[in-house]
Scaffold this motif. Sequence first.
Motif, PDB file in Angstrom:
ATOM      1  N   SER A 234      76.834 -53.768  -0.850  1.00 38.59           N
ATOM      2  CA  SER A 234      75.912 -52.740  -0.374  1.00 38.59           C
ATOM      3  C   SER A 234      74.526 -53.013  -0.934  1.00 38.59           C
ATOM      4  O   SER A 234      74.359 -53.175  -2.156  1.00 38.59           O
ATOM      5  CB  SER A 234      76.409 -51.362  -0.831  1.00 38.59           C
ATOM      6  N   GLN A 236      70.546 -52.256  -1.731  1.00 37.00           N
ATOM      7  CA  GLN A 236      69.630 -51.178  -2.076  1.00 37.00           C
ATOM      8  C   GLN A 236      68.196 -51.682  -1.980  1.00 37.00           C
ATOM      9  O   GLN A 236      67.947 -52.870  -1.724  1.00 37.00           O
ATOM     10  CB  GLN A 236      69.916 -50.685  -3.509  1.00 37.00           C
ATOM     11  N   ALA A 271      64.050 -49.994   5.499  1.00 37.56           N
ATOM     12  CA  ALA A 271      64.814 -48.742   5.462  1.00 37.56           C
ATOM     13  C   ALA A 271      64.340 -47.791   6.554  1.00 37.56           C
ATOM     14  O   ALA A 271      65.154 -47.141   7.230  1.00 37.56           O
ATOM     15  CB  ALA A 271      64.688 -48.091   4.086  1.00 37.56           C
ATOM     16  N   LYS A 288      70.683 -47.203   5.598  1.00 39.28           N
ATOM     17  CA  LYS A 288      71.558 -48.181   4.947  1.00 39.28           C
ATOM     18  C   LYS A 288      72.303 -49.003   5.990  1.00 39.28           C
ATOM     19  O   LYS A 288      72.444 -48.590   7.144  1.00 39.28           O
ATOM     20  CB  LYS A 288      72.567 -47.472   4.038  1.00 39.28           C
TER      21      LYS A 288
END
Length: 560
Positions: A234, A236, A271, A288
């Motif tokens: 994942s 960020q 994003a 995300k």
Amino acid sequence: MKKNWPYLALGVGIVAIIAAVVYYQFQQKKPQQAAFAPDSSVYSTQNYTNLVLDSTILIDFYRLHLVADSIQKDVSEFYRRRNYQYAWFSENTLTNAALNFNQQREAFISDFADSSLYSHQIDTLLLEAHTKGSQFLKRHQDAQTLELLLTTAFFKYTDKAFTGSVKDPLDLEWFIPRKKKDYQALLDTLVSAKGNPMREPVNRYYVLLKNKLQYYRSLEKKGGWPTFNFPKKSLQANDEDSSLIALKQTLLMWGDMNEADSSALFTDSLAVGLKRFQHRLGLVENGKIDANTARELNRPISFRIRQIMLNMERLRWVPAEMEPNMLLINIPEFKLHVFENGKQTWMSNVVVGKEATKTSIFRGNLSYVVLNPYWVVTNNIINNEILPKLKRNPGYLARNNMEVVSGNKVVDPYSVKWSSYTKNVPFTIRQKPGPGNSLGKVKFLFPNSYSIYLHDTPSKSLFGESTRAFSHGCIRVSTPEKLALHVLKNDPAWNEEKLESVWKTQKEKWITVRPALPVYIVYFTAWVDQTGQLNFRNDLYGLDKALEQEIFGERIASKS
């Protein structure tokens, strides 16, 4: 394209004469139909050209070119009303209307990859007529052939481009009636418009989606967008991953990112771009790269093009001009759209039917608002859900504020031998008004044969889900009080205070809506919204798949 059959002088001549006689006699025996009223701005005592068709050539043309009966009727009617004057030629040359129509026809063939409208003979003769002018007109047979080919192509084109490939949408669960389009009048306008392109008799949503289709076709020719490899972890903000390079390229093509960025860094602009993409796809807007977002990003451009084409087909079934004041519920979008004076003014989340209890697609007129409504339980729910509980304990009804009714009389549920029924209970079961009523504080009725209506609900949490197909078919609205005020805005007897006073009584109150408000329940998985953004949704009920088989079935079968 087939070549013209050679004429055998005697044999074909006799056949043509016999065919003409038979056709004439048949026409004489047919009942006379009401005459089509010509457009007085197009047809008058004035002749617009000295070029006139020999009416007997039509029979030979239909036979040689295998023209369908419905198209024959349209072509014959068109020339009869203009006294067989040419439509696509002026005195010495081809008209601009002919060139403009042919451009539209070719654009449709290109946009929809539809070879059924292609004609090599039209292309060849049109080029010669355009370049040689009056010299081409001296070739009377070729000139007449091109004239009739263009008119025939027009009616074929309009039937497919404006009416649609599917002639009976009822088979695809679409129950909104279609208004028959007047293609005779459209052609009248086209050939008399001094070369101006004809206005498509379709709604503006079709035109907007068509523009997006053309853009996606251009992207397809360039290879489409790159495949996005789902990252192993994942990511960020400020993380680096090589997969982000392709992701940014794709979002730039979609228009969700404004500037090119070749870095592998997870930036703030990435994003924001992901949130824009997620918004247009009806996904959770978290910025995300979750599994659902990655799946939609990796749909190939061919999938999106086909999705656009399927929904353009549906838009051909919608009236060209819809009512300026109306409600529109798009099932796959889970949204209610409110239109006032032709413009969308606000939206509301809705919950629609599950796959097993689909919400029907139709048009109705919202005629009643019912405050503090009783919920009359449907037979299916009684048979499948309530009856088994009643057999165990009739006290189930009291716990859920329900009652049994026979005619106008309330029946003691303990007096009924529920174990004797497996279905078709001969009583009405209804839930009384109150805080726990399944219809909430208000329902909106537009009488229909599908038992579908809009209503409030005490289960508010479901409106926060991104996919909201939970009901038994009716449509739950997240803002029922606002909708009630909107629907009753023309009635001075009702305002927010009056509504609240009735809700406090918990007594049912029916209000007639005047004038009735049109309601469209539709099914679109691709559309352009009021901001100009292209939206996509998943095929909730599998209706895209059914329509795809109807339109592209032969092509799908040939590839399998």
